[in-house]
Motif scaffolding. Sequence first.
Motif, PDB file in Angstrom:
ATOM      1  N   GLN A 134      79.217  45.511  86.660  1.00 48.52           N
ATOM      2  CA  GLN A 134      79.219  44.967  85.311  1.00 48.52           C
ATOM      3  C   GLN A 134      78.331  43.729  85.320  1.00 48.52           C
ATOM      4  OE1 GLN A 134      83.057  44.103  83.587  1.00 48.52           O
ATOM      5  NE2 GLN A 134      82.146  42.987  81.888  1.00 48.52           N
ATOM      6  N   LEU A 135      77.455  43.619  84.316  1.00 50.31           N
ATOM      7  CA  LEU A 135      76.498  42.522  84.247  1.00 50.31           C
ATOM      8  C   LEU A 135      76.931  41.430  83.268  1.00 50.31           C
ATOM      9  CD1 LEU A 135      73.304  44.756  84.061  1.00 50.31           C
ATOM     10  CD2 LEU A 135      74.359  43.755  86.099  1.00 50.31           C
ATOM     11  N   GLY A 136      77.796  41.779  82.328  1.00 53.55           N
ATOM     12  CA  GLY A 136      78.246  40.824  81.338  1.00 53.55           C
ATOM     13  C   GLY A 136      79.006  41.527  80.239  1.00 53.55           C
ATOM     14  N   TYR A 137      79.318  40.770  79.176  1.00 61.20           N
ATOM     15  CA  TYR A 137      80.030  41.359  78.051  1.00 61.20           C
ATOM     16  C   TYR A 137      79.865  40.499  76.804  1.00 61.20           C
ATOM     17  CZ  TYR A 137      83.706  37.953  79.097  1.00 61.20           C
ATOM     18  OH  TYR A 137      84.401  36.793  79.331  1.00 61.20           O
ATOM     19  N   ILE A 138      80.214  41.106  75.670  1.00 60.55           N
ATOM     20  CA  ILE A 138      80.170  40.412  74.387  1.00 60.55           C
ATOM     21  C   ILE A 138      81.424  40.802  73.606  1.00 60.55           C
ATOM     22  CG2 ILE A 138      78.806  42.228  73.292  1.00 60.55           C
ATOM     23  CD1 ILE A 138      77.373  40.047  71.670  1.00 60.55           C
ATOM     24  N   LYS A 139      82.049  39.804  72.983  1.00 62.27           N
ATOM     25  CA  LYS A 139      83.199  40.042  72.106  1.00 62.27           C
ATOM     26  C   LYS A 139      82.766  39.687  70.696  1.00 62.27           C
ATOM     27  CE  LYS A 139      86.929  39.309  75.347  1.00 62.27           C
ATOM     28  NZ  LYS A 139      88.273  38.754  75.530  1.00 62.27           N
ATOM     29  N   THR A 140      83.045  40.580  69.759  1.00 60.20           N
ATOM     30  CA  THR A 140      82.588  40.386  68.385  1.00 60.20           C
ATOM     31  C   THR A 140      83.718  40.650  67.397  1.00 60.20           C
ATOM     32  OG1 THR A 140      81.829  42.673  68.253  1.00 60.20           O
ATOM     33  CG2 THR A 140      80.200  41.017  68.930  1.00 60.20           C
ATOM     34  N   GLN A 141      83.500  40.202  66.164  1.00 67.36           N
ATOM     35  CA  GLN A 141      84.473  40.426  65.097  1.00 67.36           C
ATOM     36  C   GLN A 141      83.749  40.395  63.756  1.00 67.36           C
ATOM     37  OE1 GLN A 141      87.396  37.322  64.936  1.00 67.36           O
ATOM     38  NE2 GLN A 141      88.484  38.204  63.229  1.00 67.36           N
ATOM     39  N   LYS A 142      84.041  41.367  62.895  1.00 64.90           N
ATOM     40  CA  LYS A 142      83.461  41.367  61.556  1.00 64.90           C
ATOM     41  C   LYS A 142      84.141  40.272  60.740  1.00 64.90           C
ATOM     42  CE  LYS A 142      82.611  44.262  57.520  1.00 64.90           C
ATOM     43  NZ  LYS A 142      82.763  45.598  56.928  1.00 64.90           N
ATOM     44  N   LYS A 143      83.314  39.480  60.036  1.00 65.85           N
ATOM     45  CA  LYS A 143      83.850  38.416  59.196  1.00 65.85           C
ATOM     46  C   LYS A 143      83.112  38.383  57.870  1.00 65.85           C
ATOM     47  CE  LYS A 143      85.691  35.057  62.422  1.00 65.85           C
ATOM     48  NZ  LYS A 143      85.797  33.635  62.691  1.00 65.85           N
ATOM     49  N   LEU A 144      83.831  37.952  56.842  1.00 66.87           N
ATOM     50  CA  LEU A 144      83.235  37.701  55.548  1.00 66.87           C
ATOM     51  C   LEU A 144      82.885  36.219  55.508  1.00 66.87           C
ATOM     52  CD1 LEU A 144      82.515  38.749  52.701  1.00 66.87           C
ATOM     53  CD2 LEU A 144      84.792  37.984  51.995  1.00 66.87           C
ATOM     54  N   LEU A 145      81.597  35.922  55.402  1.00 67.35           N
ATOM     55  CA  LEU A 145      81.149  34.532  55.412  1.00 67.35           C
ATOM     56  C   LEU A 145      81.100  33.971  54.001  1.00 67.35           C
ATOM     57  CD1 LEU A 145      78.204  34.692  57.931  1.00 67.35           C
ATOM     58  CD2 LEU A 145      80.498  33.857  58.332  1.00 67.35           C
ATOM     59  N   THR A 146      81.827  32.907  53.793  1.00 67.05           N
ATOM     60  CA  THR A 146      81.744  32.186  52.532  1.00 67.05           C
ATOM     61  C   THR A 146      81.372  30.732  52.797  1.00 67.05           C
ATOM     62  OG1 THR A 146      84.114  31.732  52.609  1.00 67.05           O
ATOM     63  CG2 THR A 146      83.399  33.654  51.332  1.00 67.05           C
ATOM     64  N   ASP A 147      81.224  30.392  54.073  1.00 68.20           N
ATOM     65  CA  ASP A 147      80.892  29.035  54.493  1.00 68.20           C
ATOM     66  C   ASP A 147      79.376  28.849  54.436  1.00 68.20           C
ATOM     67  OD1 ASP A 147      80.396  26.671  55.891  1.00 68.20           O
ATOM     68  OD2 ASP A 147      81.998  27.040  57.321  1.00 68.20           O
ATOM     69  N   LYS A 148      78.925  27.796  53.783  1.00 65.88           N
ATOM     70  CA  LYS A 148      77.484  27.579  53.648  1.00 65.88           C
ATOM     71  C   LYS A 148      76.815  27.173  54.967  1.00 65.88           C
ATOM     72  CE  LYS A 148      77.769  22.798  52.269  1.00 65.88           C
ATOM     73  NZ  LYS A 148      77.252  21.765  51.468  1.00 65.88           N
ATOM     74  N   ASP A 149      77.607  26.909  56.032  1.00 64.11           N
ATOM     75  CA  ASP A 149      76.989  26.632  57.329  1.00 64.11           C
ATOM     76  C   ASP A 149      76.224  27.846  57.850  1.00 64.11           C
ATOM     77  OD1 ASP A 149      77.809  24.017  57.500  1.00 64.11           O
ATOM     78  OD2 ASP A 149      79.606  24.480  58.667  1.00 64.11           O
ATOM     79  N   PHE A 150      76.605  29.019  57.394  1.00 60.81           N
ATOM     80  CA  PHE A 150      75.920  30.253  57.760  1.00 60.81           C
ATOM     81  C   PHE A 150      75.327  30.851  56.494  1.00 60.81           C
ATOM     82  CE2 PHE A 150      79.503  29.942  60.738  1.00 60.81           C
ATOM     83  CZ  PHE A 150      78.813  29.921  61.930  1.00 60.81           C
TER      84      PHE A 150
END
Length: 158
Positions: free
Chosen positions: A33-49
């Motif tokens: 195993q070389l690595g991994y990524i953990k993700t999650q779908k989100k609804l963005l309402t924050d203006k930082d993104f």
Amino acid sequence: MIINSIKPHIIPDRLIYTSGDTSKIFSTKTGLQLGYIKTQKKLLTDKDFYPNHQGLDSLYIKYLEVFTFARRQGVGSELIKFAKHISRKIGAQGRLHCIAWNFEHPGNPPHKFYRANGFTTTNPKTNEAIDFAIKHDIPIHPRLTQGTPMYLKDFETK
């Protein structure tokens, strides 16, 4: 008797296996195993993104790690590319975002990695500082490494 010729199959150097919110990347040559990524779908309402937008679906990168022995071999970039694929598959049109922190590997913040992979911040001065650090191969000032919101700048706009 006719013998059908067998076409050779190309085996990729790496395979990604996904279970739930975690995708692990393995070498087909070593089986490691070389690595991994953990993700999650989100609804963005924050203006930082994604400033000037409201209610955008995006795939949040909760955690991305490439093991020390596999770094600087394109593994992290391959995980980002895979995350874009997942983002499109879940209807987030290739949007990705994260909070870049410097707590796991002091002195080696992920900001330069994310920036080199097309991510940006909403602060032009922060982007300039990260770009300067990349160009001159110098560390990023600790002030910039404490929870920087970053998002993938180029994504599908359909």
